[in-house]
Design a protein around this motif. Structure first.
Motif, PDB file in Angstrom:
ATOM      1  N   LEU A 293       5.454  -5.517  14.347  1.00 19.28           N
ATOM      2  CA  LEU A 293       5.902  -4.130  14.484  1.00 19.28           C
ATOM      3  C   LEU A 293       6.460  -3.593  13.163  1.00 19.28           C
ATOM      4  CD1 LEU A 293       7.575  -4.219  18.024  1.00 19.28           C
ATOM      5  CD2 LEU A 293       5.321  -3.301  17.401  1.00 19.28           C
ATOM      6  N   MET A 294       7.035  -4.481  12.360  1.00 17.85           N
ATOM      7  CA  MET A 294       7.500  -4.063  11.031  1.00 17.85           C
ATOM      8  C   MET A 294       6.312  -3.623  10.177  1.00 17.85           C
ATOM      9  SD  MET A 294      10.380  -6.981  10.244  1.00 17.85           S
ATOM     10  CE  MET A 294      10.767  -6.416   8.581  1.00 17.85           C
ATOM     11  N   VAL A 295       5.249  -4.412  10.217  1.00 17.96           N
ATOM     12  CA  VAL A 295       4.036  -4.071   9.462  1.00 17.96           C
ATOM     13  C   VAL A 295       3.495  -2.723   9.949  1.00 17.96           C
ATOM     14  CG1 VAL A 295       1.649  -4.736   8.970  1.00 17.96           C
ATOM     15  CG2 VAL A 295       3.456  -6.469   8.919  1.00 17.96           C
ATOM     16  N   GLU A 296       3.380  -2.567  11.256  1.00 15.16           N
ATOM     17  CA  GLU A 296       2.868  -1.314  11.832  1.00 15.16           C
ATOM     18  C   GLU A 296       3.747  -0.131  11.447  1.00 15.16           C
ATOM     19  OE1 GLU A 296       2.201  -1.467  16.058  1.00 15.16           O
ATOM     20  OE2 GLU A 296       1.079  -3.341  15.885  1.00 15.16           O
ATOM     21  N   SER A 297       5.056  -0.337  11.470  1.00 17.58           N
ATOM     22  CA  SER A 297       5.984   0.735  11.127  1.00 17.58           C
ATOM     23  C   SER A 297       5.770   1.215   9.688  1.00 17.58           C
ATOM     24  CB  SER A 297       7.423   0.245  11.310  1.00 17.58           C
ATOM     25  OG  SER A 297       8.344   1.232  10.944  1.00 17.58           O
ATOM     26  N   LEU A 298       5.613   0.283   8.766  1.00 16.89           N
ATOM     27  CA  LEU A 298       5.374   0.667   7.369  1.00 16.89           C
ATOM     28  C   LEU A 298       4.015   1.344   7.202  1.00 16.89           C
ATOM     29  CD1 LEU A 298       6.830  -2.415   5.468  1.00 16.89           C
ATOM     30  CD2 LEU A 298       7.779  -0.101   5.565  1.00 16.89           C
ATOM     31  N   GLN A 299       3.024   0.877   7.940  1.00 19.07           N
ATOM     32  CA  GLN A 299       1.706   1.504   7.864  1.00 19.07           C
ATOM     33  C   GLN A 299       1.773   2.951   8.370  1.00 19.07           C
ATOM     34  OE1 GLN A 299      -0.304  -1.985   9.907  1.00 19.07           O
ATOM     35  NE2 GLN A 299      -1.960  -1.264   8.588  1.00 19.07           N
ATOM     36  N   ASN A 300       2.460   3.158   9.486  1.00 20.29           N
ATOM     37  CA  ASN A 300       2.511   4.487  10.102  1.00 20.29           C
ATOM     38  C   ASN A 300       3.486   5.428   9.410  1.00 20.29           C
ATOM     39  OD1 ASN A 300       0.652   3.635  12.028  1.00 20.29           O
ATOM     40  ND2 ASN A 300       2.243   2.992  13.445  1.00 20.29           N
ATOM     41  N   ASP A 301       4.688   4.934   9.117  1.00 23.26           N
ATOM     42  CA  ASP A 301       5.745   5.805   8.606  1.00 23.26           C
ATOM     43  C   ASP A 301       5.755   5.939   7.092  1.00 23.26           C
ATOM     44  OD1 ASP A 301       6.468   5.978  11.262  1.00 23.26           O
ATOM     45  OD2 ASP A 301       8.146   4.578  11.083  1.00 23.26           O
ATOM     46  N   GLU A 302       5.278   4.919   6.403  1.00 20.58           N
ATOM     47  CA  GLU A 302       5.321   4.922   4.937  1.00 20.58           C
ATOM     48  C   GLU A 302       3.931   5.016   4.316  1.00 20.58           C
ATOM     49  OE1 GLU A 302       8.269   5.103   3.371  1.00 20.58           O
ATOM     50  OE2 GLU A 302       9.232   5.050   5.352  1.00 20.58           O
ATOM     51  N   ASP A 303       2.925   5.164   5.168  1.00 20.37           N
ATOM     52  CA  ASP A 303       1.540   5.329   4.730  1.00 20.37           C
ATOM     53  C   ASP A 303       1.073   4.181   3.825  1.00 20.37           C
ATOM     54  OD1 ASP A 303      -0.870   6.715   4.872  1.00 20.37           O
ATOM     55  OD2 ASP A 303      -0.479   7.778   2.989  1.00 20.37           O
ATOM     56  N   MET A 304       1.420   2.951   4.224  1.00 26.05           N
ATOM     57  CA  MET A 304       1.000   1.775   3.472  1.00 26.05           C
ATOM     58  C   MET A 304      -0.211   1.145   4.145  1.00 26.05           C
ATOM     59  SD  MET A 304       4.477  -0.303   2.606  1.00 26.05           S
ATOM     60  CE  MET A 304       5.897   0.452   1.864  1.00 26.05           C
ATOM     61  N   SER A 305      -1.021   0.464   3.355  1.00 28.11           N
ATOM     62  CA  SER A 305      -2.092  -0.345   3.928  1.00 28.11           C
ATOM     63  C   SER A 305      -1.440  -1.580   4.546  1.00 28.11           C
ATOM     64  CB  SER A 305      -3.087  -0.770   2.849  1.00 28.11           C
ATOM     65  OG  SER A 305      -2.480  -1.702   1.962  1.00 28.11           O
ATOM     66  N   GLN A 306      -2.204  -2.337   5.330  1.00 26.95           N
ATOM     67  CA  GLN A 306      -1.661  -3.551   5.923  1.00 26.95           C
ATOM     68  C   GLN A 306      -1.211  -4.526   4.838  1.00 26.95           C
ATOM     69  OE1 GLN A 306      -4.326  -5.913   8.358  1.00 26.95           O
ATOM     70  NE2 GLN A 306      -2.612  -6.791   9.478  1.00 26.95           N
ATOM     71  N   GLU A 307      -2.022  -4.682   3.812  1.00 25.21           N
ATOM     72  CA  GLU A 307      -1.682  -5.591   2.717  1.00 25.21           C
ATOM     73  C   GLU A 307      -0.415  -5.142   1.992  1.00 25.21           C
ATOM     74  OE1 GLU A 307      -3.583  -7.380  -1.415  1.00 25.21           O
ATOM     75  OE2 GLU A 307      -4.898  -6.379   0.007  1.00 25.21           O
ATOM     76  N   GLU A 308      -0.288  -3.837   1.731  1.00 27.01           N
ATOM     77  CA  GLU A 308       0.914  -3.322   1.068  1.00 27.01           C
ATOM     78  C   GLU A 308       2.153  -3.561   1.934  1.00 27.01           C
ATOM     79  OE1 GLU A 308      -0.740   0.485  -1.495  1.00 27.01           O
ATOM     80  OE2 GLU A 308      -0.484   0.720   0.679  1.00 27.01           O
ATOM     81  N   ALA A 309       2.016  -3.338   3.239  1.00 20.91           N
ATOM     82  CA  ALA A 309       3.140  -3.532   4.154  1.00 20.91           C
ATOM     83  C   ALA A 309       3.572  -4.995   4.184  1.00 20.91           C
ATOM     84  CB  ALA A 309       2.766  -3.051   5.554  1.00 20.91           C
ATOM     85  N   ILE A 310       2.608  -5.906   4.254  1.00 24.16           N
ATOM     86  CA  ILE A 310       2.920  -7.340   4.267  1.00 24.16           C
ATOM     87  C   ILE A 310       3.612  -7.742   2.971  1.00 24.16           C
ATOM     88  CG2 ILE A 310       1.855  -9.632   4.195  1.00 24.16           C
ATOM     89  CD1 ILE A 310      -0.208  -8.502   6.262  1.00 24.16           C
ATOM     90  N   ASP A 311       3.104  -7.268   1.844  1.00 28.42           N
ATOM     91  CA  ASP A 311       3.734  -7.574   0.554  1.00 28.42           C
ATOM     92  C   ASP A 311       5.149  -7.011   0.482  1.00 28.42           C
ATOM     93  OD1 ASP A 311       1.503  -8.931  -0.331  1.00 28.42           O
ATOM     94  OD2 ASP A 311       0.747  -7.272  -1.565  1.00 28.42           O
TER      95      ASP A 311
END
Length: 92
Positions: free
Chosen positions: A52-70
């Motif tokens: 859910l942290m990864v999804e939150s960054l993807q949705n709210d911060e417009d990050m790719s999955q890889e960027e969110a994981i990093d």
């Protein structure tokens, strides 16, 4: 907040020093609190769901999955310390 139940507020009541991820806001990934009993002392910690942290960054911060994981790896999991949240890796 879920059904009028504010998890952040409950955690802060249980442990005023508990670290919460607020910048960026990860409240959508906050799934509850954990408890640890050591040396006669009980401490409570925020518990976040990693996916859910990864999804939150993807949705709210417009990050790719890889960027969110990093970002999570460097800015949350790489820090730690007293009262630091538990990050749950749900394998189900």
């Amino acid at each position: 907040m879920t059904d009028g139940f504010d998890i952040e507020e409950q955690i802060q009541e249980l442990n005023p020093k508990a670290v919460l991820f607020r910048s960026p806001d990860m409240s959508q990934a906050l799934i509850g609190w954990g408890q640890q009993n050591t040396g006669g002392e009980t401490k409570f910690y925020a518990v976040y769901d990693y996916n859910l942290m990864v999804e939150s960054l993807q949705n709210d911060e417009d990050m790719s999955q890889e960027e969110a994981i990093d970002w999570i790896s460097y800015n949350t999991m790489g820090i730690g310390g007293d009262n630091f949240p538990i990050i749950l890796h749900n394998m189900l």
